[in-house]
Design an enzyme around this catalytic site. Structure first.
Site, PDB file in Angstrom:
ATOM      1  N   ASP A   8      33.388  28.618  51.051  1.00 51.93           N
ATOM      2  CA  ASP A   8      34.011  27.763  51.990  1.00 51.93           C
ATOM      3  C   ASP A   8      33.822  28.267  53.246  1.00 51.93           C
ATOM      4  O   ASP A   8      33.092  29.020  53.646  1.00 51.93           O
ATOM      5  CB  ASP A   8      35.900  27.813  51.267  1.00 51.93           C
ATOM      6  CG  ASP A   8      35.981  29.297  51.778  1.00 51.93           C
ATOM      7  OD1 ASP A   8      35.583  30.224  51.972  1.00 51.93           O
ATOM      8  OD2 ASP A   8      37.238  29.550  51.649  1.00 51.93           O
ATOM      9  N   CYS A  65      34.197  33.130  49.256  1.00 48.61           N
ATOM     10  CA  CYS A  65      35.055  32.717  49.989  1.00 48.61           C
ATOM     11  C   CYS A  65      35.405  33.924  51.162  1.00 48.61           C
ATOM     12  O   CYS A  65      34.719  35.114  51.127  1.00 48.61           O
ATOM     13  CB  CYS A  65      36.199  32.082  49.382  1.00 48.61           C
ATOM     14  SG  CYS A  65      36.942  33.342  48.163  1.00 48.61           S
ATOM     15  N   THR A  67      37.671  36.295  50.643  1.00 47.04           N
ATOM     16  CA  THR A  67      37.831  37.498  50.074  1.00 47.04           C
ATOM     17  C   THR A  67      37.214  37.592  48.413  1.00 47.04           C
ATOM     18  O   THR A  67      36.881  38.768  48.028  1.00 47.04           O
ATOM     19  CB  THR A  67      39.350  37.675  49.396  1.00 47.04           C
ATOM     20  OG1 THR A  67      39.695  36.594  48.756  1.00 47.04           O
ATOM     21  CG2 THR A  67      40.457  38.000  50.662  1.00 47.04           C
ATOM     22  N   GLY A  68      36.819  36.655  48.133  1.00 49.00           N
ATOM     23  CA  GLY A  68      35.889  36.449  46.839  1.00 49.00           C
ATOM     24  C   GLY A  68      37.085  35.954  45.792  1.00 49.00           C
ATOM     25  O   GLY A  68      36.425  35.749  44.547  1.00 49.00           O
ATOM     26  N   GLY A  70      39.580  33.909  45.617  1.00 47.95           N
ATOM     27  CA  GLY A  70      39.582  32.412  44.847  1.00 47.95           C
ATOM     28  C   GLY A  70      38.364  31.962  44.035  1.00 47.95           C
ATOM     29  O   GLY A  70      38.790  31.208  43.136  1.00 47.95           O
ATOM     30  N   HIS A  98      26.702  45.279  31.709  1.00 47.23           N
ATOM     31  CA  HIS A  98      27.667  45.247  30.713  1.00 47.23           C
ATOM     32  C   HIS A  98      28.313  44.151  30.557  1.00 47.23           C
ATOM     33  O   HIS A  98      28.940  43.733  29.276  1.00 47.23           O
ATOM     34  CB  HIS A  98      28.717  46.296  31.163  1.00 47.23           C
ATOM     35  CG  HIS A  98      28.620  47.755  31.101  1.00 47.23           C
ATOM     36  ND1 HIS A  98      29.329  48.698  31.046  1.00 47.23           N
ATOM     37  CD2 HIS A  98      27.312  48.307  30.827  1.00 47.23           C
ATOM     38  CE1 HIS A  98      28.805  50.043  31.060  1.00 47.23           C
ATOM     39  NE2 HIS A  98      27.335  49.469  30.897  1.00 47.23           N
ATOM     40  N   ARG A 132      26.343  46.506  22.036  1.00 47.86           N
ATOM     41  CA  ARG A 132      27.684  46.579  22.131  1.00 47.86           C
ATOM     42  C   ARG A 132      28.513  45.614  22.975  1.00 47.86           C
ATOM     43  O   ARG A 132      29.247  44.917  22.841  1.00 47.86           O
ATOM     44  CB  ARG A 132      28.295  47.869  22.271  1.00 47.86           C
ATOM     45  CG  ARG A 132      28.033  48.576  23.539  1.00 47.86           C
ATOM     46  CD  ARG A 132      28.535  50.020  23.649  1.00 47.86           C
ATOM     47  NE  ARG A 132      28.533  50.470  24.898  1.00 47.86           N
ATOM     48  CZ  ARG A 132      27.580  51.069  25.469  1.00 47.86           C
ATOM     49  NH1 ARG A 132      26.423  50.950  24.851  1.00 47.86           N
ATOM     50  NH2 ARG A 132      27.687  51.561  26.685  1.00 47.86           N
ATOM     51  N   HIS A 133      27.806  45.506  24.259  1.00 44.24           N
ATOM     52  CA  HIS A 133      28.184  44.649  25.303  1.00 44.24           C
ATOM     53  C   HIS A 133      28.256  43.036  24.877  1.00 44.24           C
ATOM     54  O   HIS A 133      29.103  42.263  25.307  1.00 44.24           O
ATOM     55  CB  HIS A 133      27.476  44.857  26.567  1.00 44.24           C
ATOM     56  CG  HIS A 133      27.468  46.138  26.878  1.00 44.24           C
ATOM     57  ND1 HIS A 133      28.754  46.821  27.272  1.00 44.24           N
ATOM     58  CD2 HIS A 133      26.538  47.241  27.251  1.00 44.24           C
ATOM     59  CE1 HIS A 133      28.568  48.239  27.614  1.00 44.24           C
ATOM     60  NE2 HIS A 133      27.095  48.515  27.511  1.00 44.24           N
TER      61      HIS A 133
HETATM   62  C1  RB5 Z   1      40.700  30.894  53.253  1.00 49.94           C
HETATM   63  O1  RB5 Z   1      41.362  31.229  54.378  1.00 49.94           O
HETATM   64  C2  RB5 Z   1      40.810  31.903  52.062  1.00 49.94           C
HETATM   65  O2  RB5 Z   1      42.109  31.912  51.794  1.00 49.94           O
HETATM   66  C3  RB5 Z   1      39.676  31.678  51.250  1.00 49.94           C
HETATM   67  O3  RB5 Z   1      38.636  31.969  51.740  1.00 49.94           O
HETATM   68  C4  RB5 Z   1      39.673  32.819  50.101  1.00 49.94           C
HETATM   69  O4  RB5 Z   1      39.573  34.155  50.720  1.00 49.94           O
HETATM   70  C5  RB5 Z   1      40.462  32.587  48.882  1.00 49.94           C
HETATM   71  O5  RB5 Z   1      40.429  33.455  48.139  1.00 49.94           O
END
Ligand code: RB5
Length: 159
Positions: A8, A65, A67-68, A70, A98, A132-133
């Site tokens: 995004d 995104c 934070t990664g 979403g 793993h 095992r994994h």
């Molecule tokens: C967008 O502002 C932000 O919410 C998106 O990039 C992401 O971090 C969501 O998890």
């Protein structure tokens, strides 16, 4: 390897940094967008990449995104997807060894470009250890939404 990459607006800059690097490493890269830093909805790009992954057109996917988080949440809703949110090289290595992760998710606003490159390289080059994994991941990998439910996600965000 054939890779799909998507982001995004929060992951756009990192996607643009990683793309040429992944090509340099010898991978074929399909960019499913977004194609600018204009605000948009991360699930749309997650499902575009997942469609390619689940149909076998690509071997793995990288989703970015802010934070990664979403991207990880959307991806792990789908059957056959094992998405791994990685913030350091050890996590990336173990997610492959793993968990046989087939989707790498990254926080474009939280990690720098050089670290992201190292994480991606490690994640792409580390083999699954099996044994095992395998038994563990086999116990849940056939659960979750099917490919046709991708359309439902797109419909909710585009209509
Ligand atoms: C967008 O502002 C932000 O919410 C998106 O990039 C992401 O971090 C969501 O998890």
């Amino acid at each position: 390897m054939r890779l799909a990459i998507g982001s995004d607006h929060g992951g756009y800059n990192l996607k643009e940094t990683l793309k040429p690097y992944l090509k340099e490493l010898g991978h074929e890269v399909i960019d499913v967008g977004t194609y600018s830093s204009e605000r948009t909805d991360y699930p749309l790009y997650a499902v575009k990449a997942l469609r390619l992954l689940l149909s076998g057109e690509v071997d793995r996917a990288i989703l970015i995104c802010g934070t990664g988080q979403g991207m990880t949440m959307v991806a792990n809703k789908f059957r056959g997807v094992r998405a791994s949110l990685c913030w350091d090289v050890t996590t990336a290595r173990l997610a492959r060894e793993h968990n046989n992760a087939n989707v790498l998710t990254l926080g474009g606003r939280l990690i720098g470009p050089e670290l992201a490159k190292e994480i991606a390289k490690t994640w792409l080059e580390t083999e699954f250890q099996g044994e095992r994994h395998k038994r563990r991941i086999d116990s849940f990998s056939d659960l979750g939404a099917t490919e046709d439910q991708i359309e439902e996600v797109e419909k909710r965000l585009t209509t």
